[in-house]
Write an enzyme that holds these catalytic residues in place. Structure first.
Site, PDB file in Angstrom:
ATOM      1  N   ASP A 257      11.039   0.788  -4.729  1.00  0.00           N
ATOM      2  CA  ASP A 257      10.353  -0.038  -3.723  1.00  0.00           C
ATOM      3  C   ASP A 257       9.512  -1.138  -4.353  1.00  0.00           C
ATOM      4  O   ASP A 257       9.005  -2.028  -3.667  1.00  0.00           O
ATOM      5  CB  ASP A 257       9.487   0.822  -2.797  1.00  0.00           C
TER       6      ASP A 257
ATOM      7  N   GLY B 280      -0.718   4.721   3.209  1.00  0.00           N
ATOM      8  CA  GLY B 280      -0.917   3.678   4.200  1.00  0.00           C
ATOM      9  C   GLY B 280      -2.366   3.398   4.534  1.00  0.00           C
ATOM     10  O   GLY B 280      -2.661   2.484   5.310  1.00  0.00           O
TER      11      GLY B 280
ATOM     12  N   HIS C  36       5.272   1.576  -5.945  1.00  0.00           N
ATOM     13  CA  HIS C  36       4.688   2.850  -6.330  1.00  0.00           C
ATOM     14  C   HIS C  36       5.176   3.320  -7.702  1.00  0.00           C
ATOM     15  O   HIS C  36       6.362   3.192  -8.003  1.00  0.00           O
ATOM     16  CB  HIS C  36       5.020   3.911  -5.283  1.00  0.00           C
TER      17      HIS C  36
END
Length: 208
Positions: free
Chosen positions: A178, A69, A181
Site C-alpha cells: 500500500d 485510521g 505501512h
C-alpha cells in the site's frame, strides 16, 4: 488516501496478562502504524516491542491503544477510557491521518497538547513520536504540519522522537504494497531504533 479504519467498539486490551505490580503498563496511543495494520498480530509494532523489551529483561504489559485510521482528535477523545485503570508510561504516535486528510495543523497541535497535558497531570511519562505530512499537500501545509511536532517536541520533560518511520519510509523493501505501512521487517527496524528511548521512558516511571 487514508488509512483503513477499524472498529472502535472494543475496549483496549493488554497484550500480556496483567501481572503483579512489578510489571509496568505501557500505553501505545496511536493509529495503524502502531496497530500493525496489514500484519499478523505477532509482527505488529506492539508485539515486536514487547518481545524486544522482554529480551532486554523488561517485563512490560502493553496496553493496546492503537486504532487504525485514528486522528489526533480521535486519540484525544478516547484517552480517558484508554488509560482505564491506569498506566505507568505512554508512547503517543498520532498525526499520520491528520496529514493524509489535510486536517488543520493548529487543531492537531491543540489535540496533541491536550493529550500530553492530561498524561502529565496523571504523572505519566511520555514518548511522543512525530510525523511528516505527505508531499502532495504542498510545501506550506508540510511546513505548518511539521512545525507542530518541532514545537511540541521541545516541551520540558517530554521524550521526543522526530519521525516514527525514520529509516523505514524511504525504503520500499520495508513497506507493504500500500506504500504506507511498514512490513514485518520495517517494524523490526522501527523497534530496534526506538528501543533505547523506550527503555529511557520506562526508567522515568514514578514509583507507586
Amino acid at each position: 488516501m487514508v488509512l483503513a479504519v477499524t472498529s472502535l467498539a472494543s475496549a483496549p486490551l493488554s497484550i500480556a496478562a496483567r501481572t503483579p505490580a512489578a510489571a509496568p503498563r505501557l500505553l501505545i496511543l496511536g493509529d495503524s502504524l502502531s496497530a500493525g495494520f496489514g500484519l499478523p498480530h505477532s509482527d505488529g509494532f506492539e508485539a515486536q516491542l514487547q518481545q524486544a523489551l522482554k529480551a532486554r529483561g523488561h517485563d512490560v504489559s502493553i496496553v493496546d491503544g492503537a486504532v487504525s485510521g485514528d486522528t489526533s482528535a480521535g486519540g484525544r477523545a478516547r484517552l480517558d477510557w484508554t488509560v482505564g485503570d491506569g498506566v505507568d508510561a505512554a508512547i503517543v504516535e498520532l498525526g499520520a491521518n491528520d496529514g493524509l486528510r489535510g486536517l488543520d495543523p493548529k487543531a492537531m497541535q491543540a489535540n496533541l497538547t491536550a493529550i500530553l497535558d492530561d498524561l502529565a497531570a496523571r504523572h505519566i511519562p511520555v514518548l511522543l513520536t512525530g510525523m511528516y505530512a505527505p508531499p502532495n499537500l504542498g510545501p506550506d501545509y508540510q511546513k505548518a504540519f511539521r512545525a507542530v511536532f518541532d514545537t511540541i517536541g521541545k516541551r520540558p520533560g517530554l521524550l521526543y522522537d522526530p519521525f516514527f518511520l525514520q529509516d523505514v519510509a524511504l525504503h520500499p523493501e520495508l513497506i507493504q504494497p500500500d506504500g504506507l505501512h511498514p512490513n514485518a521487517e520495517g517494524v523490526k527496524r522501527e523497534v530496534a531504533r526506538l528501543l533505547p528511548m523506550v527503555e529511557q521512558l520506562l526508567a522515568e516511571i514514578h514509583p507507586a
